[in-house]
Design a protein around this motif. Structure first.
Motif, short mmCIF file in Angstrom:
data_model
loop_
_atom_site.label_atom_id
_atom_site.label_comp_id
_atom_site.label_asym_id
_atom_site.label_seq_id
_atom_site.Cartn_x
_atom_site.Cartn_y
_atom_site.Cartn_z
N ASN A 36 0.79 -1.20 0.06
CA ASN A 36 0.07 -0.04 -0.04
C ASN A 36 0.89 1.13 0.09
O ASN A 36 1.21 1.75 1.12
CB ASN A 36 -0.97 0.07 1.35
CG ASN A 36 -1.89 -1.30 1.20
OD1 ASN A 36 -2.87 -1.28 0.52
ND2 ASN A 36 -1.37 -2.18 2.12
N ILE A 86 -1.04 3.37 -4.37
CA ILE A 86 -1.21 1.87 -4.94
C ILE A 86 -1.48 0.70 -4.08
O ILE A 86 -0.68 0.52 -3.10
CB ILE A 86 0.06 1.59 -5.91
CG1 ILE A 86 0.39 2.67 -6.92
CG2 ILE A 86 -0.11 0.37 -6.57
CD1 ILE A 86 -0.81 2.70 -7.93
N HIS A 87 -2.63 -0.22 -4.22
CA HIS A 87 -2.53 -1.41 -3.55
C HIS A 87 -2.35 -2.41 -4.32
O HIS A 87 -2.80 -2.62 -5.46
CB HIS A 87 -4.09 -1.30 -2.92
CG HIS A 87 -4.43 -0.10 -2.57
ND1 HIS A 87 -3.98 0.32 -1.00
CD2 HIS A 87 -5.60 0.80 -2.53
CE1 HIS A 87 -4.57 1.26 -0.48
NE2 HIS A 87 -5.49 1.60 -1.66
N LEU A 88 -1.42 -3.30 -4.01
CA LEU A 88 -0.96 -4.39 -5.09
C LEU A 88 -0.81 -5.74 -4.37
O LEU A 88 -0.09 -5.80 -3.33
CB LEU A 88 0.51 -3.87 -5.53
CG LEU A 88 1.27 -5.01 -6.37
CD1 LEU A 88 0.96 -5.42 -7.72
CD2 LEU A 88 2.85 -4.42 -6.37
N ALA A 146 0.90 -9.32 -5.62
CA ALA A 146 1.49 -10.09 -7.07
C ALA A 146 1.78 -11.52 -6.60
O ALA A 146 2.29 -11.72 -5.29
CB ALA A 146 2.59 -9.21 -7.32
N ALA A 166 4.30 -1.68 -8.57
CA ALA A 166 3.63 -0.36 -8.05
C ALA A 166 4.23 0.63 -8.34
O ALA A 166 3.48 2.03 -8.95
CB ALA A 166 3.54 -0.37 -6.64
N PHE A 214 3.38 0.96 -12.30
CA PHE A 214 1.91 1.24 -12.19
C PHE A 214 1.47 2.90 -12.23
O PHE A 214 0.68 3.35 -12.76
CB PHE A 214 1.03 0.32 -11.54
CG PHE A 214 -0.40 0.51 -11.79
CD1 PHE A 214 -0.78 -0.61 -12.54
CD2 PHE A 214 -1.58 1.26 -11.51
CE1 PHE A 214 -2.16 -1.01 -12.83
CE2 PHE A 214 -2.61 1.17 -11.78
CZ PHE A 214 -3.04 0.09 -12.59
N GLY A 265 -1.65 0.69 -15.89
CA GLY A 265 -1.44 -1.10 -16.14
C GLY A 265 -0.96 -1.40 -17.29
O GLY A 265 0.05 -2.36 -17.22
N THR A 275 2.77 -1.18 -17.93
CA THR A 275 3.44 -2.00 -16.99
C THR A 275 3.56 -3.36 -17.34
O THR A 275 4.64 -3.91 -17.22
CB THR A 275 2.93 -1.58 -15.54
OG1 THR A 275 2.74 -0.32 -15.16
CG2 THR A 275 3.48 -2.50 -14.24
N PHE A 321 -0.83 -10.23 -10.94
CA PHE A 321 -1.01 -9.50 -10.03
C PHE A 321 -2.24 -8.56 -10.29
O PHE A 321 -2.92 -8.61 -11.30
CB PHE A 321 0.29 -8.19 -10.06
CG PHE A 321 0.29 -7.37 -11.39
CD1 PHE A 321 -0.44 -6.29 -11.59
CD2 PHE A 321 1.27 -7.73 -12.43
CE1 PHE A 321 -0.37 -5.48 -12.63
CE2 PHE A 321 1.02 -6.94 -13.56
CZ PHE A 321 0.42 -5.85 -13.54
N VAL A 327 -3.95 -4.55 -9.07
CA VAL A 327 -3.75 -3.39 -8.66
C VAL A 327 -5.09 -2.67 -8.31
O VAL A 327 -5.93 -2.56 -9.19
CB VAL A 327 -2.90 -2.59 -9.48
CG1 VAL A 327 -2.97 -1.39 -9.06
CG2 VAL A 327 -1.37 -3.26 -9.41
N GLU A 341 -5.89 1.20 -7.50
CA GLU A 341 -5.01 2.63 -7.65
C GLU A 341 -6.14 3.72 -7.43
O GLU A 341 -7.37 3.70 -7.75
CB GLU A 341 -4.46 2.99 -8.96
CG GLU A 341 -3.84 4.30 -9.08
CD GLU A 341 -3.62 4.65 -10.41
OE1 GLU A 341 -2.41 4.75 -10.79
OE2 GLU A 341 -4.43 5.38 -11.08
#
Length: 645
Positions: free
Chosen positions: A114, A126-128, A130, A164, A167, A172, A175, A185, A187, A189
Motif C-alpha cells: 500500500n 497503489i494497493h498491490l 502479486a 507498484a 503502475f 497498467g 506496466t 497481479f 492493483v 489505484e
C-alpha cells in the motif's frame, strides 16, 4: 491490442492493514506466492444495492487467504479499506501468502503493498498483490528513474514492488508489457485528488502463473454482480462467487472493469499466419545465437538467495537445462567459496526410461561431486489414494494432464524438503516440435501452425501442472525454455529445420523429433561435460510415460474399475459440458465436481481428448488414452531394454 468486454470508473477513501503470521518482520525477498483480492463493482448497475453485500472484509479475507497457505507458507498479510464516496463508495481487500526466496532483511515490506506516490499526473495510492518473479525489476526501476525522472525510493528488495512504481507512473497496460518474468497481479489505484479508482489485473505472457476472477451476487438481485473477486486458485473463490461467472485470465492478457480482457502480448510470430522471416535472405539466426540465448535465459532464472536445484527427468530438455546450469552454478558458488554440488530431483518407477536416463546424465555431469541426485521412486499402489488430493490442487479434470501430475506431485514433494526453487525443462517441445506425432506433419507450415497452437495452450496444461504441483508444496518452478526473447528467436527459425523423419523415430536416430535442438547441444559445455548419446537421442516421453512404460495403463485400469457402466451411460446427462468419454475421464471429473461444482467451464480441454488430436494432420501416435506404442520409449541405459542411438 485485442479487446473483449466493457464498463467505466470510480473514487477513493482510506486503507488499513491486518498482519497475520507474517514470520520474520521485514524480509528482503522475492516472492512466489498466492493472492486473493476483492473490490465492490462501482462500474456496474448495482451501486444502490451494495450496502448488504458480504464482500471479503478483513476477517473473511484472512480466512480465505489461509486456503492458499501452501503457495506461501512463510507468511500472510491482509489489507482492506474503502474507496470512493456516496453512491460510488466501494470496499476493497487483498490477501497475500508469501514464499520467501531471499533472506530476511529489515528493509522490506510485506505484500499487499500500500504505497503512496507523488507523480506528474497526481498523487496516487497503489494497493498491490502479486505472485511471481520479475527478472528485470532493476532495469524497470532504472528506466523509471532515467527516463521518467522517478524520484521515489524502493522500500524493499522485492522484485514485485517495482510493479507498484511502474503502475503509478505508466498505468497498467504499459506496466504489464514492460515486465520480464512470470507473474499474476492485481492493483487497485486511488487518485488522492480526484478520487478516481482503477482496478487492474494481469497475467504473464506465457501463463506460467495463474489468475482467476469471479463475481459475487447482490442479495436482492439474481442478475447483477456485486463485486469482483480475484485469486491465484479456484479453491479460494469457492463460496464467494457465482461459479458460472468464474474466468481464467488468459496468458498475456490484462483485465479492467472498463475494457474487460485485453491481450497485451501478441508477438508477430504468434499473431500473424503469414509470419515467415526465414524467407528473407537477410534474416539469419545462428546456432551460437540460440545457445547464447538459452544460457541467458537460464542465468536469468538463477536469481535467488535461497537454496535451489533442478528437476532432472532424464529427457533431453531437462538434460539441456542441467548442461547449461551446472557451469553457471559452479561459477556462482566459487564466488561464495562454496563447492557443494547442485541438487537434482528425479521421479520414476524402477528401471523406467526417465530414472535410468537421469542417472546416466548425473554420471556425465561428474557424479556426486557436482550433482546431489535425489530419486523419488514409486510403485503404482502407493499413489492411487493421492489422486483426489492431486485433483483438488490441480483444479482440472483433463485426463492427459492428471496422468503426468501424479508423478509430478511426488517429485515436487521430495524437492520441497531441501529447496524452495527449481529450474525445469518445460516448454521445449512447444517451440522445437518435440512430440512424437510431429512425425506426421506434412510440411513446415503445418508444423509451425501446430507449434503456435500448442504454445497457446501451455497456460492450461503443462504450465498449469508445473505451477500447481510445485506450489502445492511451497516450491517455485522456473522455465528457461519459455523465456519470451528466447522463444521469439527460436520461432523465427525456418520450421523446415524442425521437420521430423518417421523412420528416424523408429530407429532412435538423427532426424527424429527435436533433432534441431539435440544438435544444438551435442557438444560439451564449458566444464567439458556432454549429454550422453543414448540420452540426447532418446524418444520424447511425456512425464506420465517416462516414469514407467506401463504406468498409464496400470493407472487407467485402477481408476476405471471405480466407475460403473451405469454411471458411464449417464455421463452425458450428469456432465453436459465437456462430457467424459472414458471411465478414466469420468472418475477425474467426479472428483473435480465435488470440489468445484459449477466451474467445469473454466477447464480448457484438448480438442478430441488429447494434444495430438487437434493438429492439421492425422496421426495414430496418440489415442485418447495416451501413447499408442510405449515400446518407443525404451533406451540403452535401461536394464535389458532399448537400442543404442
Amino acid at each position: 491490442m485485442i479487446r473483449q468486454g466493457a464498463a467505466t470508473l470510480c473514487k477513493r477513501h482510506a486503507a488499513n492493514q491486518l498482519k497475520v503470521n507474517t514470520g520474520a518482520s521485514g524480509a528482503l525477498r522475492r516472492e512466489m506466492c498466492g493472492l486473493v483480492a476483492a473490490i465492490d463493482d462501482v462500474w456496474g448497475k448495482t451501486s444502490s444495492a451494495r450496502s448488504d453485500i458480504a464482500i471479503l472484509g478483513k476477517e473473511t479475507m484472512n480466512t480465505t487467504s489461509k486456503i492458499l497457505h501452501h503457495r506461501g507458507p512463510d507468511g500472510m498479510q491482509v489489507s482492506a479499506g474503502t474507496v470512493g464516496e456516496g453512491e460510488t463508495l466501494a470496499r476493497w481487500s487483498m490477501g497475500h501468502t508469501r514464499l520467501a526466496i531471499v533472506d530476511p532483511s529489515n528493509r522490506s515490506a510485506d505484500m499487499p503493498f500500500n504505497l503512496s506516490f507523488k507523480t506528474k499526473k497526481g498523487d496516487k495510492i497503489i494497493h498491490l498483490a502479486a505472485n511471481g518473479e520479475i527478472y528485470n525489476h532493476n532495469l524497470v526501476y532504472k528506466d523509471l528513474v532515467a527516463k521518467e525522472g522517478w524520484n521515489h525510493d524502493r522500500i524493499s528488495g522485492s522484485d514485485c514492488e517495482v510493479i507498484a512504481h511502474a503502475f503509478a507512473q505508466w498505468g497498467g497496460p504499459k506496466t504489464a508489457a514492460s515486465l520480464d518474468g512470470m507473474f499474476a497481479f492485481v492493483v487497485f489505484e486511488e487518485d488522492v485528488v480526484t478520487g478516481e479508482v482503477k482496478a487492474f489485473a494481469a497475467r504473464d505472457p506465457v501463463g506460467i502463473k495463474p489468475l482467476y476472477y469471479g463475481r459475487t451476487k447482490c442479495s436482492n438481485s439474481s442478475d447483477d454482480a456485486a463485486a469482483y473477486v480475484f485469486s491465484s486458485e479456484l479453491k479460494a473463490l469457492v463460496g464467494h462467487v457465482d461459479p458460472s461467472t468464474v474466468v481464467a485470465i488468459p496468458p498475456g492478457h490484462y483485465w479492467t472493469p472498463e475494457e474487460g480482457l485485453v491481450c497485451y502480448y501478441n508477438p508477430e510470430w504468434l499473431r500473424n499466419d503469414d509470419y515467415a522471416p526465414w524467407e528473407d535472405p537477410n534474416h539469419t539466426v545462428t546456432d551460437d545465437e540460440i545457445r547464447e540465448g538459452f544460457t541467458k535465459a537460464v542465468q536469468k532464472r538463477m536469481m535467488s538467495d535461497v537454496d535451489y536445484g533442478f528437476f532432472l527427468s532424464g529427457g533431453v530438455d531437462s538434460c539441456i537445462v542441467s548442461h547449461d546450469l551446472l557451469p553457471l552454478w559452479r561459477e556462482e558458488r566459487a564466488k561464495l567459496g562454496d563447492d557443494r554440488p547442485i541438487p537434482a530431483y528425479t521421479v520414476g518407477m524402477e528401471n523406467s526410461p526417465d530414472l535410468m536416463a537421469a542417472r546416466g546424465m548425473v554420471d556425465a555431469l561428474g557424479g556426486e561431486k557436482h550433482v546431489e541426485h535425489h530419486i523419488r521412486s514409486f510403485t503404482p499402489d502407493e499413489v492411487f489414494d493421492l489422486v483426489p488430493k492431486i485433483i483438488y490442487h490441480m483444479e482440472t479434470y483433463e485426463a492427459e494432464l492428471i496422468r503426468s501430475a501424479i508423478p509430478n506431485w511426488l517429485l515436487a514433494e521430495r524437492a520441497a524438503q531441501d529447496v524452495k526453487m527449481v529450474l525445469t525443462g518445460e516448454g521445449a517441445d512447444e517451440i522445437f516440435a518435440g512430440y512424437l506425432y510431429f512425425q506426421d506433419a506434412e510440411n513446415p507450415r503445418q508444423l509451425q501452425n501446430e507449434l503456435r497452437r500448442i504454445y497457446g495452450m501451455l497456460g492450461n496444461v503443462n504450465l498449469h501442472r508445473t505451477d500447481r504441483m510445485t506450489m502445492a508444496h511451497g516450491l517455485e518452478a522456473r522455465v528457461p525454455f519459455l523465456d519470451t526473447e528466447f522463444t521469439r528467436l527460436v520461432m523465427s527459425v525456418d520450421p523446415a529445420k524442425k521437420i521430423v523423419d518417421r523412420e528416424a523415430v523408429k530407429s532412435n536416430s538423427r532426424g527424429r523429433e527435436k533433432t534441431f535442438l539435440r544438435e544444438l547441444f551435442e557438444g560439451p559445455n564449458s566444464n567439458g561435460s556432454s549429454i550422453p548419446r543414448p540420452i540426447l537421442w532418446r524418444a520424447k516421453a511425456m512425464q506420465c510415460e517416462g516414469v514407467g512404460e506401463d504406468w498409464v495403463s496400470i493407472l487407467q485400469r485402477r481408476v476405471s474399475s471405480l466407475v460403473s457402466d451405469a454411471e458411464m451411460a449417464e455421463a452425458h446427462i450428469t456432465y453436459p459440458i465437456n462430457t467424459p468419454q472414458t471411465k478414466e475421464e469420468l472418475y477425474y471429473r467426479r472428483i473435480y465436481d465435488e470440489n468445484f461444482h459449477g466451474m467445469e467451464h473454466v477447464v480448457k480441454l484438448w480438442e478430441g481428448g488429447g494434444r495430438a488430436m487437434g493438429a492439421e494432420w492425422k496421426s495414430d501416435m496418440y489415442t485418447r488414452e495416451g501413447l499408442a506404442n510405449v515400446d518407443l520409449l525404451s533406451h540403452a541405459l535401461q536394464e535389458g531394454k532399448g537400442k543404442a542411438a
